[in-house]
Design an enzyme around this catalytic site. Structure first.
Site, PDB file in Angstrom:
ATOM      1  N   ASP A  12       6.042 -27.236   0.269  1.00  6.99           N
ATOM      2  CA  ASP A  12       5.608 -28.452   0.935  1.00  6.99           C
ATOM      3  C   ASP A  12       4.973 -29.359  -0.115  1.00  6.99           C
ATOM      4  O   ASP A  12       4.639 -28.915  -1.225  1.00  6.99           O
ATOM      5  CB  ASP A  12       4.614 -28.087   2.042  1.00  6.99           C
ATOM      6  CG  ASP A  12       4.300 -29.263   2.946  1.00  6.99           C
ATOM      7  OD1 ASP A  12       5.154 -30.150   3.107  1.00  6.99           O
ATOM      8  OD2 ASP A  12       3.177 -29.303   3.493  1.00  6.99           O
ATOM      9  N   ASP A  14       2.450 -32.514   0.675  1.00 10.48           N
ATOM     10  CA  ASP A  14       1.066 -32.875   0.986  1.00 10.48           C
ATOM     11  C   ASP A  14       0.262 -31.637   1.357  1.00 10.48           C
ATOM     12  O   ASP A  14       0.671 -30.832   2.194  1.00 10.48           O
ATOM     13  CB  ASP A  14       1.022 -33.903   2.129  1.00 10.48           C
ATOM     14  CG  ASP A  14       1.611 -35.237   1.710  1.00 10.48           C
ATOM     15  OD1 ASP A  14       1.091 -35.832   0.757  1.00 10.48           O
ATOM     16  OD2 ASP A  14       2.599 -35.673   2.319  1.00 10.48           O
TER      17      ASP A  14
END
Length: 270
Positions: A12, A14
């Site tokens: 991922d 953020d």
């Protein structure tokens, strides 16, 4: 922790690599380590607003070198899914450059006349006219697709309504639920693995959320890594009946020993 069996990495963005556009310590070094070791990887995001080129530039400003071809967004996953479902099809698309560019590149015709699909992405300027058109097209038989289920997105002024919230409004008006492509749908990860030519047994997913990254990773058959630099904490982890394979303080714990002395908190080793 022993990661010797992992040949492919998904991560991922953020909360894992960046926080408020600032690199999380160890993130730039981990990406460079993967480049140096020639480890195939993709950086994933549910955000469908931006193109991979936009996101690559954003990460570069934070000091993280991720070429655009190593970014995989919910917009790209949506376009790949629809290309498989209806090659050369048509769609009425609500969204910004991320989703419209992906749909064009997948060979779709954008139209508001009898489209095969209504595709709802994220935008900062949802148009009442466009939403009305979407509702009418879905009622007329167009299939309803949403890029991701996130109900809010952050801004400097506070949360903004996002794709999931707007999809709920359309569902209320049409009684039609969308098929949602982004996390926690494991299809997001499977499409990323298809891009890499990866097998689930040799692929790991790094995330900061139990309810999207970890559950989708488990359902896709991946090794799951939860980092504590996003929203998860010990109380959050304990709430769920499933657990990640590894829990780390940050991605710095994945650096080679000669690069970093980060300590890891391992849930389960193999």
């Amino acid at each position: 922790m022993d990661t010797s069996s992992i040949d492919y990495w998904l991560t991922d963005m953020d909360g894992v690599l960046v926080h408020e556009n600032k690199a999380i310590p160890g993130a730039a070094e981990l990406i460079e380590q993967w480049h140096r070791q020639k480890k195939p990887f993709l950086v994933l995001t549910n955000n469908s607003i931006f193109t991979p080129r936009d996101l690559s530039a954003r990460l570069a400003r934070s000091g993280i070198n991720v070429p655009e071809e190593q970014l995989w967004t919910s917009a790209l996953a949506t376009a790949a899914f629809l290309k498989d479902q209806a090659p050369g099809g048509s769609a009425f698309v609500i969204g910004e450059a991320g989703i419209t560019t992906a749909m064009h590149e997948a060979g779709f015709v954008m139209t508001d006349v009898d489209p095969d699909f209504v595709v709802l992405g994220e935008t900062r300027t949802y148009s009442f006219e466009a939403l009305t058109k979407a509702i009418r097209l879905i009622n007329a038989g167009a299939r309803f697709i949403a890029t991701n289920p996130d109900v809010t997105s952050p801004s400097a002024e506070g949360p903004l309504p996002a794709t999931g919230a707007v999809a709920a409004m359309i569902t209320s008006a049409t009684k039609r639920e969308p098929y949602v492509i982004g996390k926690p749908n494991p299809m997001m990860f499977r499409s990323a693995m298809n891009k890499l030519g990866a097998h689930s047994k040799r692929t790991a997913m790094i995330g900061d959320r139990m309810d999207t990254d970890v559950v989708a990773g488990i359902e896709a058959g991946l090794h799951t890594v939860l980092v504590m630099t996003g929203i998860a904490d010990d109380a959050e982890i304990a709430r769920y009946p499933f657990q990640p394979k590894w829990v780390l303080q940050s991605v710095a714990d994945l650096l080679d020993k000669d690069t970093s002395k980060g300590d890891s908190k391992t849930k389960k080793d193999s």
